[in-house]
Design a protein around this motif. Structure first.
Motif, mmCIF file in Angstrom:
data_model
loop_
_atom_site.group_PDB
_atom_site.id
_atom_site.type_symbol
_atom_site.label_atom_id
_atom_site.label_comp_id
_atom_site.label_asym_id
_atom_site.label_seq_id
_atom_site.Cartn_x
_atom_site.Cartn_y
_atom_site.Cartn_z
ATOM 1 N N VAL A 197 -56.408 27.078 18.914
ATOM 2 C CA VAL A 197 -55.083 27.606 18.697
ATOM 3 C C VAL A 197 -54.846 28.123 17.327
ATOM 4 C CG1 VAL A 197 -52.626 27.083 19.277
ATOM 5 C CG2 VAL A 197 -54.269 26.125 20.655
ATOM 6 N N MET A 198 -54.192 29.384 17.127
ATOM 7 C CA MET A 198 -53.688 29.929 16.023
ATOM 8 C C MET A 198 -52.098 30.025 16.304
ATOM 9 S SD MET A 198 -56.330 32.575 14.682
ATOM 10 C CE MET A 198 -58.066 32.085 14.148
ATOM 11 N N TYR A 199 -51.356 30.289 15.107
ATOM 12 C CA TYR A 199 -49.763 30.433 15.300
ATOM 13 C C TYR A 199 -49.376 31.601 14.606
ATOM 14 C CZ TYR A 199 -50.099 25.634 16.819
ATOM 15 O OH TYR A 199 -50.240 24.506 17.488
ATOM 16 N N VAL A 257 -51.086 30.873 19.750
ATOM 17 C CA VAL A 257 -51.703 32.120 20.160
ATOM 18 C C VAL A 257 -53.116 31.423 20.727
ATOM 19 C CG1 VAL A 257 -52.760 34.518 19.762
ATOM 20 C CG2 VAL A 257 -50.448 33.719 19.054
ATOM 21 N N GLY A 258 -53.713 31.613 21.790
ATOM 22 C CA GLY A 258 -55.003 31.316 22.101
ATOM 23 C C GLY A 258 -56.181 32.065 21.270
ATOM 24 N N ALA A 259 -57.027 31.607 20.708
ATOM 25 C CA ALA A 259 -57.792 32.300 20.113
ATOM 26 C C ALA A 259 -59.381 31.697 20.085
ATOM 27 C CB ALA A 259 -57.707 32.426 18.499
ATOM 28 N N SER A 260 -60.372 32.567 19.991
ATOM 29 C CA SER A 260 -61.716 32.422 20.089
ATOM 30 C C SER A 260 -62.479 33.077 18.925
ATOM 31 C CB SER A 260 -62.044 32.766 21.349
ATOM 32 O OG SER A 260 -63.593 32.729 21.410
ATOM 33 N N PHE A 296 -58.108 37.302 20.155
ATOM 34 C CA PHE A 296 -56.731 36.740 20.569
ATOM 35 C C PHE A 296 -56.676 36.823 22.145
ATOM 36 C CE2 PHE A 296 -56.422 37.882 16.328
ATOM 37 C CZ PHE A 296 -56.470 36.482 15.720
ATOM 38 N N THR A 297 -56.230 35.742 22.964
ATOM 39 C CA THR A 297 -56.158 35.904 24.260
ATOM 40 C C THR A 297 -54.823 35.265 24.713
ATOM 41 O OG1 THR A 297 -57.086 33.675 24.548
ATOM 42 C CG2 THR A 297 -58.641 35.495 24.818
ATOM 43 N N TYR A 298 -54.305 35.802 25.956
ATOM 44 C CA TYR A 298 -53.172 35.226 26.884
ATOM 45 C C TYR A 298 -53.412 35.279 28.367
ATOM 46 C CZ TYR A 298 -48.489 34.620 28.172
ATOM 47 O OH TYR A 298 -47.507 34.156 29.157
ATOM 48 N N ALA A 305 -56.377 41.328 21.496
ATOM 49 C CA ALA A 305 -56.925 41.833 20.486
ATOM 50 C C ALA A 305 -58.181 41.333 20.009
ATOM 51 C CB ALA A 305 -55.900 41.898 19.174
ATOM 52 N N CYS A 306 -59.035 42.101 19.130
ATOM 53 C CA CYS A 306 -60.403 41.422 18.904
ATOM 54 C C CYS A 306 -60.529 42.116 17.558
ATOM 55 C CB CYS A 306 -61.468 42.131 20.059
ATOM 56 S SG CYS A 306 -63.020 41.382 19.438
#
Length: 139
Positions: free
Chosen positions: A10-12, A23-26, A41-43, A49-50
């Motif tokens: 998780v990023m903010y 924000v979900g991130a991988s 970044f996912t939702y 976005a990538c």
């Protein structure tokens, strides 16, 4: 041998000076592209976005400010814990945009440590000799 790895975190997203949204991130790493880290970044299961970041730059960003132009990274604090601050600039249909996010520094450091287990830092050079052998062997 495993050639890829991906870590969820998780990023903010900074939306105001005192407001952050999770924000979900991988972060992904593939030995076939040993210098790059893929940041998605996912939702709700969709990729919003990538970005591709330089792995060495990501590691340096944990220690000091790095980057110019569209990607800038640097150490910060997220409340009481060390964080990595990412400033990403890009173009969207509405025009230029910018996102400032914070990631837990220990999450990023753990991801990097795991990527180094796949390809050690400093040994990212492509296997040119193997490639040339394959090219000449096929003639």
């Amino acid at each position: 041998m495993k050639s890829c790895r991906s870590d969820e975190m998780v990023m903010y997203l900074e939306v105001a000076a005192d407001e952050r949204l999770p924000v979900g991130a991988s972060m992904g790493y593939d030995i076939d592209d040993p210098h790059a880290v893929r940041l998605e970044f996912t939702y709700a299961g969709s990729v919003l976005a990538c970005w591709y970041l330089d792995r060495e730059m990501l590691a340096e960003g944990l220690l000091r400010p790095v980057g110019v132009g569209n990607v800038r990274l640097g150490p910060a604090t997220d409340g009481t814990r060390p964080a990595l601050r990412l400033r990403l600039r890009g173009h969207v249909p509405q025009g230029p945009g910018e996102a400032v996010l914070c990631a837990d520094a220990s999450d990023v450091a753990l991801f990097l440590e795991r990527s180094y287990a796949l390809v050690a830092l400093g040994s990212e050079a492509p296997p040119v000799e193997e490639f040339l052998e394959r090219v000449f062997a096929s003639e």
